[in-house]
Structures are given as C-alpha cells and as structure tokens.
Design an enzyme around this catalytic site. Sequence first.
Site, PDB file in Angstrom:
ATOM      1  N   PRO A  53     -18.081 -13.307  -7.528  1.00 40.27           N
ATOM      2  CA  PRO A  53     -19.949 -13.600  -7.911  1.00 40.27           C
ATOM      3  C   PRO A  53     -20.045 -14.765  -8.888  1.00 40.27           C
ATOM      4  O   PRO A  53     -19.408 -14.721  -9.989  1.00 40.27           O
ATOM      5  CB  PRO A  53     -20.182 -12.331  -8.088  1.00 40.27           C
ATOM      6  CG  PRO A  53     -18.984 -11.527  -8.709  1.00 40.27           C
ATOM      7  CD  PRO A  53     -17.810 -12.234  -8.179  1.00 40.27           C
ATOM      8  N   ASP A  92     -23.479 -11.808  -9.463  1.00 41.17           N
ATOM      9  CA  ASP A  92     -23.104 -11.167 -10.852  1.00 41.17           C
ATOM     10  C   ASP A  92     -24.757 -11.213 -11.710  1.00 41.17           C
ATOM     11  O   ASP A  92     -25.033 -12.239 -12.333  1.00 41.17           O
ATOM     12  CB  ASP A  92     -22.533 -11.980 -11.779  1.00 41.17           C
ATOM     13  CG  ASP A  92     -21.770 -11.029 -12.899  1.00 41.17           C
ATOM     14  OD1 ASP A  92     -22.110 -10.167 -13.038  1.00 41.17           O
ATOM     15  OD2 ASP A  92     -20.650 -11.767 -13.431  1.00 41.17           O
ATOM     16  N   TRP A 537     -18.052  -8.448 -16.937  1.00 39.61           N
ATOM     17  CA  TRP A 537     -16.511  -8.564 -16.458  1.00 39.61           C
ATOM     18  C   TRP A 537     -15.864  -7.443 -15.607  1.00 39.61           C
ATOM     19  O   TRP A 537     -15.116  -7.539 -14.884  1.00 39.61           O
ATOM     20  CB  TRP A 537     -15.684  -9.282 -17.481  1.00 39.61           C
ATOM     21  CG  TRP A 537     -15.943 -10.875 -17.741  1.00 39.61           C
ATOM     22  CD1 TRP A 537     -16.801 -11.299 -18.360  1.00 39.61           C
ATOM     23  CD2 TRP A 537     -15.741 -11.860 -16.643  1.00 39.61           C
ATOM     24  NE1 TRP A 537     -16.826 -12.466 -18.634  1.00 39.61           N
ATOM     25  CE2 TRP A 537     -16.285 -12.935 -17.434  1.00 39.61           C
ATOM     26  CE3 TRP A 537     -14.947 -12.046 -15.800  1.00 39.61           C
ATOM     27  CZ2 TRP A 537     -16.202 -14.400 -16.703  1.00 39.61           C
ATOM     28  CZ3 TRP A 537     -14.991 -13.354 -15.119  1.00 39.61           C
ATOM     29  CH2 TRP A 537     -15.372 -14.367 -15.643  1.00 39.61           C
ATOM     30  N   GLN A 573     -10.030 -18.681 -14.758  1.00 36.27           N
ATOM     31  CA  GLN A 573     -10.227 -17.511 -14.650  1.00 36.27           C
ATOM     32  C   GLN A 573      -9.112 -16.621 -14.655  1.00 36.27           C
ATOM     33  O   GLN A 573      -9.206 -15.449 -14.364  1.00 36.27           O
ATOM     34  CB  GLN A 573     -10.981 -17.309 -13.133  1.00 36.27           C
ATOM     35  CG  GLN A 573     -12.356 -17.924 -12.969  1.00 36.27           C
ATOM     36  CD  GLN A 573     -13.371 -17.011 -13.591  1.00 36.27           C
ATOM     37  OE1 GLN A 573     -13.220 -16.287 -14.388  1.00 36.27           O
ATOM     38  NE2 GLN A 573     -14.500 -17.366 -13.456  1.00 36.27           N
ATOM     39  N   TRP A 577     -12.051 -13.779 -14.132  1.00 40.63           N
ATOM     40  CA  TRP A 577     -11.974 -12.635 -12.967  1.00 40.63           C
ATOM     41  C   TRP A 577     -10.611 -12.372 -12.427  1.00 40.63           C
ATOM     42  O   TRP A 577     -10.441 -11.027 -12.028  1.00 40.63           O
ATOM     43  CB  TRP A 577     -12.725 -13.254 -11.767  1.00 40.63           C
ATOM     44  CG  TRP A 577     -13.316 -12.780 -10.747  1.00 40.63           C
ATOM     45  CD1 TRP A 577     -13.865 -11.478 -10.854  1.00 40.63           C
ATOM     46  CD2 TRP A 577     -13.082 -12.850  -9.428  1.00 40.63           C
ATOM     47  NE1 TRP A 577     -14.153 -10.785  -9.679  1.00 40.63           N
ATOM     48  CE2 TRP A 577     -13.462 -11.739  -8.558  1.00 40.63           C
ATOM     49  CE3 TRP A 577     -12.536 -13.957  -8.680  1.00 40.63           C
ATOM     50  CZ2 TRP A 577     -13.701 -11.636  -7.401  1.00 40.63           C
ATOM     51  CZ3 TRP A 577     -12.451 -13.823  -7.403  1.00 40.63           C
ATOM     52  CH2 TRP A 577     -13.126 -12.753  -6.496  1.00 40.63           C
ATOM     53  N   LYS A 610     -15.758 -33.957 -20.073  1.00 44.95           N
ATOM     54  CA  LYS A 610     -16.071 -32.909 -19.130  1.00 44.95           C
ATOM     55  C   LYS A 610     -17.471 -33.067 -18.601  1.00 44.95           C
ATOM     56  O   LYS A 610     -18.121 -33.892 -19.306  1.00 44.95           O
ATOM     57  CB  LYS A 610     -16.198 -31.611 -19.969  1.00 44.95           C
ATOM     58  CG  LYS A 610     -16.978 -31.676 -21.111  1.00 44.95           C
ATOM     59  CD  LYS A 610     -16.946 -30.297 -21.512  1.00 44.95           C
ATOM     60  CE  LYS A 610     -15.833 -29.525 -22.352  1.00 44.95           C
ATOM     61  NZ  LYS A 610     -15.782 -28.283 -23.017  1.00 44.95           N
ATOM     62  N   LYS A 613     -24.256 -31.911 -18.680  1.00 47.93           N
ATOM     63  CA  LYS A 613     -25.830 -32.087 -18.360  1.00 47.93           C
ATOM     64  C   LYS A 613     -26.479 -33.094 -19.235  1.00 47.93           C
ATOM     65  O   LYS A 613     -27.197 -33.947 -18.910  1.00 47.93           O
ATOM     66  CB  LYS A 613     -26.394 -30.893 -18.247  1.00 47.93           C
ATOM     67  CG  LYS A 613     -26.548 -30.345 -17.022  1.00 47.93           C
ATOM     68  CD  LYS A 613     -27.585 -28.946 -16.884  1.00 47.93           C
ATOM     69  CE  LYS A 613     -27.169 -28.185 -15.508  1.00 47.93           C
ATOM     70  NZ  LYS A 613     -27.533 -26.955 -15.451  1.00 47.93           N
TER      71      LYS A 613
END
Length: 1042
Positions: A53, A92, A537, A573, A577, A610, A613
């Site tokens: 999620p 999530d 988490w 992750q 996750w 990276k 924005k």
Amino acid sequence: MSTASDQPYPAVDKPDFPAIETRILARWDEAGTFQRSIDERPEENEYVFYDGPPFANGLPHHGHLLTGYVKDAVPRYQTMRGKKVDRRFGWDCHGLPAEMETEKQLGVSGRVAITEYGIDNFNEACRTSVMKYTSEWEKTVTRQARWVDFENDYKTMDIDYMESVIWAFKQLWDKGLIYEANRVMPYSWGAETPLSNFEIRLDDATRPRQDPAVTVAFELTPNEGDPGVMKMLAWTTTPWTLPSNLGLIVGPDLDYSVMELNGEYLILGSATVANYEKELEGAVEHSVVKGVDLLERTYTPLLPYFADRDDLNAFRVLSGDFVETEEGTGIVHTAPGFGEDDQRIGEENGVGMVVPVNDQGRFTDEVTDFAGQNVLEANSDIIKHVKALGQLIKHETYEHNYPHCWRTDTPIIYRALPSWYVKVTDFRERLVELNQEINWIPDNVQNGRFGKWLEGARDWSISRNRFWGSPIPVWRSDNPEYPRIDVYGSLDELEADFGVRPDNLHRPYIDELVRPNPDDPTGQSMMRRVPEVFDCWFESGSMPFAQVHYPFENKDWFEEHYPADFIVEYINQTRGWFYTLHVLAGALFDKPSFQNVICHGILLAEDGQKLSKKLRNYTEPTEIFDKQGSDALRWYFMNSNIVRGGDARISDRGIDEVTRQVMLPVWNAYSFFTLYANIDGYRAQLRTDSTDELDRYILAKLRSVIEATTEAMDSYDLAGATAQITTFLDALNNWFIRRSRDRFWGPEMTEDKQNAFDTLYTVLINFLKLSAPFLPMITEEIYTSLTGEESVHLAAWPEADDFPADPELVENMDRVRTVVSAALRLREDQGLRVRLPLQTLTVAGSDSGALDPLSHLIADEVNVKNVAFSEDLGAFAEFALQPNGKVLGPRLGGDVQKVFGAAKQGAWSQNDDGSIEIAGYTLTPEEFTLNVKPAEGVTAAALPSNDAVVVLDIDVTPELEAEGLARDIVRAVQEARKTEDLVVTDRIALTLDLTEAGAAAVHAMEAYVCEQTLATSIGYGTVDNGHDAAGVGTLSFTVANS
RNA sequence: CGAAACGUAGCUCAGUCUGGGUAGAGCACCGCUCUGAUACAGCGGGGGUCGAUGGUUCAAGUCCAUCCGUUUCGACCA
C-alpha cells in the site's frame, strides 16, 4: 483489386500511440476485460500477489510508476500462463504524514490544539483527507495500464483490517514478544511529537545552530586519601539537561589530570587541560589517574531535584567507550532521559531515568526553579543558577549542526517516551533462516542488504504517541497499587469485557471503553487503554492477513495461500515493508511472507541527481503519457537494469528511443502485414507447417524466443525477457520480412504467398502475446485488430513445443547473414554499389555446401549471379596462429611471451599431424587456434567464425554494367512514384528520356523494368520537368490504372 | 562518521565472480549502401591511459591494497 469492404483487416494508419492507449483503456473499462482475466481462470490455480500500500495522502510519482509497471507485468504474464491473479489495491491510511496533512488543512497544530479541537473531529478530518488523492491515484494507475481492483480495495483504517492488526498484537503478546519501555527519541516540542530519524535527515532539517557550551563542576563525595575537595569537570552543550543529570562518564583508559587550584582539586582529561588555560591559570598538576580509577565514585548532585531518589541508583562515575578528548573535558555528564547513549549507559549500569520535561518541552514541577519554562529558553537561567552556585567553570558559545523539526522549524530535543516493542532479538536467528527460503531478485540482496539487516535487527518500536492509527489494544489499571493489564485481540473479546461492541476502533471511541479493575477490591481503580497507537509500518506489515480479515474471515483461504508468490518494491524497502512483512510472518506463522521478490533500484533524474520536485529535474508523468505514451515508458523501465536492482536515470531521449527501436518496428511489422493482406483480401490462418526455409527459420526462431522469454519470466528477469523480444523483433523485421517481401507482391494468390501470409501472421500473433506484459496497450490494439478476439491478455501464453525446432536451419541462416555482411563489406571496399550485379560469390570453407539451399538469399542480398561453394579454404586464405594463453601459461611460464611474439611474426610451421612448431615448442591442437585471413591478391573476407572466407569476383562486364544501370533507373522510378504519392498498386505509363547507354540498358531489360515499376508501357521520348533518372536522363509517368 | 553498491566510448550499459592477449553492444556523430514498408536496415569510420596509484602474476578491465568520486543506507521514501 479489392475494395475496402472486403478487406479482412482494418486499415493501418500512422500510429498515434497515446491516442491508441486511451482508446484501449476505454475499451477495457467498458468490456470489463480485467475482471474477465481473473474470473476466467480456475479458482484452484491461484497466484498470490501482494500489492504494497502506498501512503494514501501523497501523489504518485515516477518511482510509484516504475514499481507499478512491475506490479502489472508479472501478474499479466502469470495470467496468460493460466493463473488466477487477484490484484487488490491497498491504501496506507494511518500515520504521521496523514496527521500532518490534516493539521495543515485544519490549521490545528500540536497535541494540545488537537485535543482541544477534539480527537473525534481531528480523526474524522484525517479520514476524509487521507482519501483526498485516491482519484488521482486511480487516474494515474489506470493510465499506466495497471490492472488493479480499486472497487474491492483494502484500507488500513477499515475496522476489519484494524481488528486483524490488534489480533496480531495479541498473538505476539501471548508469545511474550511484546514489552513496554522508555525510549529516547528525537522529539519536536513544536509539533509535540516524536520524530523519526528519517525526518531529522530531511533536507535542511539539520543545519547550524548556536548553543551555549558550559563546563560545570561536580563535587565528589570525599574519600579517604583525597588531598582535599575534589571536583570533576563536565562539558555540555545542553545545559537544560543538567537538572536531570544522573551520572558522569569517563573513558576507562583515558588519563585524567588532578589540578590543584586555590585549594580545590579539579579533575579533567589530561589531553584537555590545554583547552582551559585561562580557567586553570596558576593551577598545578597534582597527579594523573586513569579513568578506571574514578569509576563508582559518587558525587553531590549539582541541581538537587532528584537528590533523595535512592531508587535511581544515581550520581556515580560510570564508564563509557565513546568518551573522547577532542572537545570538552573527557568527562561526559549524562541524563538517561535525554540522550540515546545516555539511555544505554544508564541501562547498562542500572541507573534509573527521570524525564522532568513535558510534551510542550517545558520543565515539570519537579524542577522547581524552572518549572513551566521551555527547556531551551531556560538554558541561560540554568547557567546563571550554576554560576551562583560557584560551579560554573567556563561558558562559551558553540556552533554545531543541529536537527530541527522539518514542520515547525523548532530545534528538536532528545527525550524518553514510553514505547511498545516487539522483541525481534528473540527470534532474529529464525528470521535469518526463513530468509533463506525466499527468492530474491537480485540475489545479492538476500544475504547482503536484507540478510545483514536481519542479523543486526534490534527490537522494533511499534507504537506512536499520536491520534490517527490503530490502537495499541492494552488496557491498564490506573492505580499502580492494583496492577493489571488486559490485552484484546478481537471485537468479541472487547464486547465480552466492556459490554458493547465497538463499531469504530479509532480514538477517541476506543478510549471510552473503561471498566472497573477486577483485581481491585476497593472498586476504585479503572482499566483504561494506554494512549499509544500503532506505527503504520506494523499495519502495512500486517497486510497479508489483515486485508482478508484473517482469522475472523477467510481462514482457510489465507492458510492455503500464504506466503505470497510475488511482491515487488524498491530496494530501500529492505528496511521497510519487506522487513515488517518478514518479522510478522516469522513471529506469527513461522514462515516467510513471500516466495519471490523483486527489489528494483532507485530512479534518478537525467542529471544523476535524485528526482526532486523542487529542482523540477524530470518530466511529469502526465506529460510523458500525453506525448510518448505509457507503453514506451513501461518498456523503457522493464528493459532497464533498474528491474535487476541497479540504479537508473530516467531520460526523455531514452523513452523516445523505445518508440523508435521497439514500438514503431512492432507497428510496422503489423502495418506491412495488413497492407498486403488487404490488397489480396486474404485472411491468414495460424499455421506452422510451411516448408519454405524462411518460414521455417522464423518459426524455429520463434520457438527459441518463446523458450528464452518464458525462462526469463519464470526467474523474474524482466530485463532479460525484453532483451529476448528485441532480438527477435530484429530477426523478424530485418531479415524475415525484408527477405520475404517479394513473396507478398505477386498478382496471384500462390501457395508460397499463402505460406508467407500465414507464417507472418502466426509469428506476429505469438510475438504479440510474448510482448503483451511489456506493451499491454499497443499489443492489445494490434492483436485485437488482427484476430477480432477480445483481448491478448485473455489469451494463453505461447508454448514453445507448438513450433518446429530446426537448430540446423537457424544456424545456417545466421551464417548466411554473416556471409552477406562480409560480402557487403567487400563491395564497400571495392566501391561497387549493390545495385551493380556481379558474377560470382564464393564461400570457401569446410562444409560450406550446407548453405547451398539458401544460396538464392545470398545472391539476392549481395546481388550476384552465382553463389559457389568451395571446400578448398587453402586456395583463398592463409592462417594466423592464435596461441591459447590459458593452457600454455601454466606449461611454459615466462616463455609464453616468446610464443606470442613468434605467432605475431608468423614464425611457425604446422606438422603433418596438425601440431605446431614455434619458438622451440610443439603446440598440441588444444593449445592454439588458427584464424583465417584472406590470401594476398584475392578479394575476400573472413567470417567471424574464422573457418571460412567469402570471395567476390569483381570483374564487371558490360552486360553487368548495363544491368546495374537498368536497376538504377528502376530505383529512380520507384523514388519518383513515392514522391508523387502513388499507391503501391498503381499502374503507370512510363516515359524515359535517356542517354544512349541508359536506353540500351532499359531496352535489354524492358520486361524487368516493367515488372518492377508496375509500368504497363514504356515510351522513349522527350521529357520536360521530369524526375532524374539515375543520372542518365529524365523520366515521367502517368497513372494508368486498368 | 560508519556500511554497501557503483565508476568501462559523448550517452545507456555488457564483460569483472572463474585473469589469457587488437575491450564489446545499442544510441549519438560522420561516410557509403539498400529500400514496392512514408518504419527501418546493412557496411564502414572516428571515439577508451576500463576512476587513480601501488602490488600479485609470464599475463590484470578482471585478483589484492590504498586513495578519489557518485549514489544509497544508517529503523516512517517507490
């Protein structure tokens, strides 16, 4: 001629990929194709995919798109393999980011303000705001052609999901794997919340700040043998922690000087004495002691707020391995409630903890002198106070990098808070074992990043002191004299004890469940829930069972379908996750949670930075969708080694390249087929029985590409699969179709033409199936146009065994291609254009005759009249010796260099038995290879396989010259036809105005010229304003359709 | 500060585990060629001290050491 109405296939236009994609998406939506792809697969053949999620309250970005493409490609493949693949989208919903967003929207900030606003109102606002972007997500995910079930999604805030989460907690509790402890965390008093380490590392969060740095004196309890009053000097940049001081730390191996000054004896690190030149003016070194000699001495508390707390076991000199002497005094003041090292040292030495600072960062009443003051603002008052006590040695200003709250911009403090833990250290070894059952892509993650992480796993803090989350289901007596703890793992259990069945597990409703403490005979104390909620988490790690409300529902299904077949997320992750799934799987079920996992790499901007924005260093996904289309982006990602765990830069040019290298060639193969099939009004059949060698070649190639692609997909190597497809596409377009073109041109429908159509059709259809997971919309458009079926994604994955194997033909054909390459190179070297026919090409080498059946291909490609084969390599070629260093090195040692030298000089000879004499050594056949090189005076080139040469007869006779000229003129006519926008089937009446040589050439080959140019007549006469005719005149024509 | 991955052509990357002799591919660039598919393709060319230094070895892009650079991670980022 056929008319549009009897054309078996829709006419193919120049492709507008984004427009095609939008159309396909609409069609899928109307027809419910995705649902059919699930419903039509058997229940008992399930492939379990977990969709991790995303945070619901953020917008999807390129990273999500990348993961999304993998999340889609693998299930599409498995579906075509006959598996039933349910794909539920998940959200999530809980957690700090959601709360932050809501605080911003409501203009309500901090714990007090939220409590005043009302937890019920606040959480209700979270509930609505958290789903704010769902339509954006649905739009983007749909646009990228991800098939996901949004209707039947799961949300971590649903009561069913939350019930499974508290069930998991209860299970862990019953196994003795849960405990509560104080834990020092970065804390923002501005936001009244603990922060993650991640948050204090955010851009600009850590920046320079000026703080006071003070050196203060702690008076030791007198010991026998002391020369007089002894004081230890400690240095700190956080004077506000001095009221909470419970210990002093020295390095056991460090030297400490005892300095006599005005009758007092000041102790500080010997290496630091120089830092206190001014303060120690006139002091005399009395003695030097080791840190270890100071251990366990006691001292008088500087600020005696906790002086009478014997239970704290405090005010002692302790040992710490981290003590340095570069700054300060080599003696560290410690307040276990306010530092991570402090907490650890405290625990190791049995020292208690005090935390006299409240949630707002103000001193509590315990610190009587400064109660109610913000701790940082209290710094200067505390320093004054210490000075008044006569214990301030030095006061400076110190600039250092200090973390700030990224939201409120206030400096953060470290502060102990109660926290609930999972005792991961208890079953860490088992987690390491279970990890061995998982197939990791790339495989180095298994024992690398993830394995190492598991080995060093610490206990997992699973609670947060916040509002919007699943509740920690612990109820505790509010009177410590009658202790009792109840843990609940279901709505039933709650209902049994509290008499009501909650319909909302969120705060504040869950906190309203209160009951008298059964263990309290006075009936006064009450059981109340602890205030914490779960870390989100823990909730996402519960996803495998919580999404199906296990064990309250779907018990059998879950137990039969766990662990999952496949998950994919990005490599980081391993701490997120992947880890939480694995911990909960190990603790609850003693199994891994997933069998196969792709960890893709990190997406960087084109400049290697990276994606940001702020910097706007990438093109927005919507713009790519509009201009290049989603399939191009999907292929770009799937063909990148980012799906093998590497990092990759996203580049607009790279995506354009996909359009040119993959999408347009696929489209043009399709366009070629429909163009000619429609001209003939022919609807092709799926057939693999053509005996034509080109047909058999491409079918055999197809067979091997099916094998290779299937193998790559079964080992989750998506980049390998796309690479296979690209290679095949080249053979299809640039050899099979190109070589077969004239088979499609004849006016009659011959058996050969039918074979060509059927084979091309069969290959195309199966090629589209192989490509469908990677170009789902473009292949859909083509496949459905060709077959009239509903969807390529409902079709079965091709079986290699359905196609003929012919390794010998494939080998010979590939050899033909190298012969042609070599011959074209010879032509180039000799300056002989390909349209000029030559008499003979000879392939010399043993077994070259195997190419004889394919010689017409060579003749046509190279434009020669005859292709000859010769076994007598020696007649055309010489040999160069290539010694095998790998074998000779160990045998000859340093002399191997002499052998290489001699070989280069050509100073060697071959014996009758095939062995080689060189530099005084005899080489056996496995110690060298002989490379072919063309003999002097022969127009020849060696093949890369080094066992044959191609020889070209470069004698140009007048006949050949004329024929070349005729072909030049044909080419000029074709060019002119194109310029004038003629349809390929248009007939023409041709007029030529040529030089004598040109006219002679055309006369000699008039039939050929007519056939090639679809001329019904050729006239010779004057042409005004015509097209150039190969530099020998001009030409013109009129359309003469019959 | 610590850990990991990476560093090869203008760009994107193979090759490095298991050392072997003029270092590869695709793209881009230049030239030539082909085209009855308005897509392309074929042939050739230029372009590399394989991040640097040192070592091991007959032989190093490949193994070892040190250094430099980039990226990621260091318990709430796909």
